[in-house]
Each structure stands twice: as C-alpha cells, then as structure tokens.
Design an enzyme around this catalytic site. Structure first.
Site, PDB file in Angstrom:
ATOM      1  N   PHE A 139       0.811  -1.223   0.000  1.00  0.00           N
ATOM      2  CA  PHE A 139       0.000   0.000   0.000  1.00  0.00           C
ATOM      3  C   PHE A 139       0.838   1.265   0.000  1.00  0.00           C
ATOM      4  CE2 PHE A 139       0.857  -0.186   4.577  1.00  0.00           C
ATOM      5  CZ  PHE A 139       1.039   1.158   4.869  1.00  0.00           C
ATOM      6  N   LYS A 185      -1.188  -7.075  -9.230  1.00  0.00           N
ATOM      7  CA  LYS A 185      -2.146  -7.201  -8.120  1.00  0.00           C
ATOM      8  C   LYS A 185      -1.721  -6.165  -7.083  1.00  0.00           C
ATOM      9  CE  LYS A 185      -3.098  -8.379  -4.474  1.00  0.00           C
ATOM     10  NZ  LYS A 185      -3.483  -7.359  -3.447  1.00  0.00           N
ATOM     11  N   GLU A 241      -4.957  -3.824  -1.896  1.00  0.00           N
ATOM     12  CA  GLU A 241      -6.412  -3.590  -1.858  1.00  0.00           C
ATOM     13  C   GLU A 241      -6.755  -2.339  -1.053  1.00  0.00           C
ATOM     14  OE1 GLU A 241      -4.524  -5.893  -0.584  1.00  0.00           O
ATOM     15  OE2 GLU A 241      -5.545  -7.162   0.889  1.00  0.00           O
ATOM     16  N   SER A 258       5.404  -6.949   3.262  1.00  0.00           N
ATOM     17  CA  SER A 258       5.974  -7.266   4.577  1.00  0.00           C
ATOM     18  C   SER A 258       6.728  -8.600   4.523  1.00  0.00           C
ATOM     19  CB  SER A 258       4.855  -7.323   5.608  1.00  0.00           C
ATOM     20  OG  SER A 258       3.931  -8.320   5.231  1.00  0.00           O
ATOM     21  N   CYS A 263       9.650   1.667   3.441  1.00  0.00           N
ATOM     22  CA  CYS A 263      10.528   0.558   3.832  1.00  0.00           C
ATOM     23  C   CYS A 263      11.951   1.049   4.059  1.00  0.00           C
ATOM     24  CB  CYS A 263      10.511  -0.532   2.785  1.00  0.00           C
ATOM     25  SG  CYS A 263      11.260   0.007   1.268  1.00  0.00           S
ATOM     26  N   GLU A 295       9.289  -4.253  12.891  1.00  0.00           N
ATOM     27  CA  GLU A 295       9.070  -3.060  12.073  1.00  0.00           C
ATOM     28  C   GLU A 295       7.801  -2.359  12.566  1.00  0.00           C
ATOM     29  OE1 GLU A 295       7.827  -3.778   7.987  1.00  0.00           O
ATOM     30  OE2 GLU A 295       9.055  -2.112   7.320  1.00  0.00           O
TER      31      GLU A 295
END
Ligand code: NAD
Length: 511
Positions: free
Chosen positions: A161, A185, A188, A238, A293, A395
């Site tokens: 995301f 993909k 969402e 992740s 990240c 994280e």
C-alpha cells in the site's frame, strides 16, 4: 454466463473499483472491501476482490497477448514507454490526488513518489540498448557465439500500500519493454492508482491484454502463485508475506524476487554535523508517516553527549511538525493507512514504555482539528531503547523514531549486523575512514553516508539483505532487466563448403 457477460458492465459510477483486463475496466461484485480516506476515516469506495476465475481469465488474456508483444520490435515497445512517460507527467496532478485520497500522503510526497517511478520508465525507454545481448566472433573455427535476452511470458507483480505508484512502476515498465505481458495485483487498500496507470498505458498505445490489473486479496495472490502460466513473480510487502510468496512461487517453478520489511538504523558518530543530522532524521523518520521501507526508525547515538544534543534539538523541531490532510501541502506528513495500523503503531509505543524506554515525545491519541476521526499518529521520539524490546525488534511502520545509546561505533555496527532485517542504513560523520569502514563491513543492502534514504536511482537496483529480500536479483535497474528475461546462448558454425568435419568424441576444445 461467460466472463464478458458477467463483468464487462459500464464504468461503475457507484465507487466500485474493479479490474483492468484485456484493455477494459471490468467489475465484479461477489466480494468487496472498503477503501478509506485515512485523513477523515470515511469509507469512500469499495474495491472488488477478484476470485480465482477472474484472475485465471486475466492470465489467459495475458498469455494470448504474449506472442505478438514478444515479437514486436523492441524500439516499438520502447516507444510506448516514451509516450507513457509523457502521459504520466501530463496527468501527475490526477495521480497524486488518487494517491492522497486512498493512501493519505501529502501531495508533495506523492509527487516525489511519482517522480521516482517515472525515472524507472525513463530507464525502461533504453530497452533497445539494454537488450542488445552479447556477441563473440570466432570462438572456434568458423564458430560465432551470442547471447540473447528473451522475455519469460506472463509475469506478475504484487505490491504494497505504501507506494501505490512507485512500486508498480519499479516492475511493469521493465517487464513490458523486455517483451513480457503483465498482471499487477496492487494493494487492496489503495487500488485506484494502478487502474489509472493501466488506462494511461492503453492511451500510450499498449495493445490490449499486455498489461492487466486484478484487484484482490489472498485468493487472487494464491491463484497467481499456483497458475502454471505465470513465469515470474515480483513481490514487495511485509516480510512474513514475502517469505510465503517466495516459498510458494518457487515451489511452483517460478522465478521470484520478494522484497520484505525493514528496520533501518542511522549511526550518529560524535563528529557528525548535529543540525544537519536533526533535519535529515526528521524527514527520514516522519516523512510519509514513517510508512516507507527505507524510513529511518532507529538512531544509534555513539556517546551520551551526542545523544543528548540530538534529542534536545529533535524535541524542539518535532514540536513544529505539522500533520493532516493530504491536500494541505503545508503539512509535513499525513495519517497512517488504517485504524488497525494506528492501533498497532500505538501498541508499539505502549510496549516500549512498558519495557522501560523513555517516551520523549508521545504521538498517541493524535487528532488534528477537523480530522478527529482520521488515522493519525503524531511524531513520536523514544529514548533509552534497548535491543531486547519488541519495538526495537519489529518493524513499526509509523512516525516513531527510537534512540539507542551505545559507546562505540563497533557496538553500533554490531547491533545493525545482528538485526534480522538489512534493507537500508546510514552513517552520519565527517570522518571518511569511519564511513568507508562502515560501508564495507555493514550487513545491509543499501547504505547512505550522510544520506538518510539511500534509495538507489533507477539505473542501479534496489534490494536489502537478510530477511528484507528473498531471491537473488534486486528490483529494477540492471537486475530488473535480468529478472524479466532469460538468457539464450547460440553457438553457430558455417564451415566453408570444402571443409570436412572430423568425428570428435572428446569434449570439444580448441587444443
Ligand atoms: P503486505 O505484506 O500486507 O501486503 C503486500 C501485498 O501482499 C498486498 O498486495 C496484499 O494484498 C498481499 N497480501 C497480504 N497478505 C497476504 C497473504 N496472506 N497472502 C497473499 N498475499 C497477501 O504489506 P503492506 O502492509 O501492503 O506494505 C507494507 C510493508 O511493505 C512493510 O513491511 C514495508 O517495509 C514493506 N515494503 C517493502 C519495500 C521494499 O522494497 N523492501 C518497499 C515498500 C514496502
């Protein structure tokens, strides 16, 4: 009912975000998920979650488009990318709006994300040069040899995301110019940007079926991982999911690169320029609400003197930070992605407090005026963090900067080298010898020397070490070319008509 009857309805006016398959927006409403404006907490749209049938249809479409696209001259494939770059620039304001609406990042940050993505398109425009191959004449008597780099077929990208434009742009421009067809993909949580990119690609002249977007969750991902027509999978997200993707994709015979999470440390040596360290840490820790990240989430101060000084100055500067709605560009950063994520980040702050750390600035319970229902966490500074704490080991992915105090640079490096993640790191110093030693010995994939977010430019490649990357090839840049092609080496002999070839049973050599 076939797929076309079922899904090819008119563009949806009720806020349902569908898929992009065979050059058309398509809608499927069996399962949906809410999309939020994270700044207000309101539900703004729904996203369709593709079932296996929808994903398999997209794969079949991409497979059918492959032969013609593979055989399209590379300069023509590159021309589509040139046009696509122009369109991305023309529509940058629309794209940044979409990012802001669903992700929440401030428009200036979205523009930076998009620009870094466009640089990958620019690199992909060089495909004719990048795919030239290798040639050796006269490797033996009348023998020449060359290597081609051929596309794989249908390849898939699964993205997170936090960079709804940039991370997809790390993947598909290069995959497409190399001659592959693609299924994306996206996350969402903020899926609309990908559909917009798909429409721009179509406008740029990309043939239908070459690039497809399926929105969805685990069901869609698992279909991609199991389908035998998918040749390669690029994943960013992740670490637990990256590990699952890598294990499943490779078990099904696919090439896979799966980039995971991070815990990026900055070492502050006593000779560092404190004011520059402070301003650089603010952006790297709190920019994009720490949802990068490469965010710097741990500052390791070497010596109490520099630790106290940095904390004092950070505390004063943090008070001036502004966070809020994406459209107000005077804000430094926006909300986190969801209510659940806000609770998770606040839980880490709580756990640090309970385990003995000192909360210097507490961002829990943030509620900017007018946006009380938004998913905000204020900038948080935590001192006296130690390696046994949960907030240090995991994280956080929020606007939280933790300070660890050590006595020597070796202690600081040991911390970093022993951490399970190895994505990015930075050292702040004026000492070239120390910086050189650090960059050579540190067990991390991307290293900054007085550079807090050392995200490689598009013509290098991006990847971490240890549990920040599963697979061998990094994302984009030269590794991207290798990932999306397979080498074929051809050895050719055209002996003169009067040459008779001797039988040879030993391994051919030139002796
Ligand atoms: P995520 O792992 O939750 O989701 C990433 C993708 O995987 C999404 O498309 C999602 O739909 C899919 N997914 C989620 N759960 C799944 C499951 N059980 N099975 C199959 N697919 C699943 O990550 P996120 O929260 O969207 O993104 C944040 C994470 O991404 C952070 O950990 C961040 O460090 C990481 N990230 C890494 C990089 C990098 O380059 N290393 C870059 C950006 C983000």
């Amino acid at each position: 009912m076939n797929f076309n009857e079922k899904f090819n309805q008119a563009p949806n006016a009720t806020g349902l975000v569908g898929h992009f398959i065979a050059g058309q927006l398509t809608y499927q409403t069996e399962r949906t998920q809410n999309i939020y404006n994270p700044a207000t907490g309101e539900i703004t749209k729904q996203v369709a979650l593709a079932d296996t049938q929808t994903v398999e249809h997209a794969i079949a479409v991409a497979q059918a488009a492959f032969p013609a696209w593979r055989d399209t001259p590379v300069i023509k494939r590159a021309r589509v990318m040139f046009k696509f770059k122009e369109l991305l620039e023309q529509h940058s304001a629309d794209i940044c709006q979409l990012i802001g609406q669903e992700h929440g990042k401030i428009l200036h940050d979205a523009a930076g994300e998009l620009q870094r993505g466009i640089e990958n398109v620019e690199y992909a425009c060089g495909a004719p040069e990048l795919l030239k191959g290798e040639y050796s004449k006269n490797v033996g008597p009348d023998i020449d040899s060359w290597s081609d780099f051929q596309p794989l077929g249908v390849v898939a990208g699964i993205t997170p995301f936090n960079f709804p434009a940039m991370v997809p742009l790390w993947m598909f421009p290069m995959a497409l110019v190399c001659g592959n067809t693609f299924i994306l993909k996206p996350s969402e949580k903020d899926p609309s940007t990908s559909l917009f990119l798909a429409e721009l690609l179509k406008k740029a002249g990309l043939p239908d079926g070459v690039f497809n977007v399926v929105n969805g969750d685990k069901e869609a991902v698992d279909t991609l991982l199991h389908d035998r027509l998918i040749q390669a999978v690029s994943f960013v997200g992740s670490t637990p999911i990256a590990e699952y993707i890598y294990a499943t994709a490779t078990a099904h015979g696919k090439r896979c690169q799966a980039l995971g999470g991070a815990k990026n440390h900055a070492i502050i040596l006593p000779d560092a320029d404190v004011d520059n360290v402070v301003s650089s840490l603010l952006g790297a820790a709190f920019g994009s609400s720490g949802e990068r990240c490469m965010a710097l989430s741990v500052a390791v101060a070497v010596g109490d003197e520099i630790a106290d000084l940095v904390i004092e100055k950070l505390q004063a500067e943090i008070k001036k930070l502004k966070y809020g709605h994406y459209a107000d560009t005077s804000n430094d950063f926006g909300p986190v992605i969801s209510a659940a994520h806000k609770a998770k980040v606040e839980g880490y702050i709580q756990s640090a407090e309970e385990q003995g750390a000192k909360i210097v600035v507490d961002g829990r319970g943030a509620a900017p005026s007018g946006y009380e229902q938004g998913f905000f966490v204020g900038p948080t500074l935590i001192d006296q963090v130690t390696p046994d704490m949960q907030s240090y080991q995991e994280e956080i992915f929020g606007p939280v900067l933790q300070i660890v105090r050590v006595s020597t640079m070796q202690d600081a490096m040991q911390l970093i080298n022993e951490h399970e993640y190895g994505n990015g790191t930075c050292i702040y110093t004026r000492d070239g010898e120390a910086a050189r030693y650090f960059s050579h010995h540190i067990q991390v994939g991307m290293v900054g020397i007085n550079v807090p977010l050392p995200v490689p430019v598009a013509y290098h490649s991006f990847g971490g070490w240890k549990r920040s990357l599963f697979g061998d090839l990094y994302a984009y840049g030269p590794d991207g070319v290798r990932f999306y092609t397979r080498r074929k080496t051809i050895t050719q002999r055209w002996p003169a008509a009067n040459v008779r070839e001797a039988k040879q049973f030993s391994m051919p050599t030139l002796n």
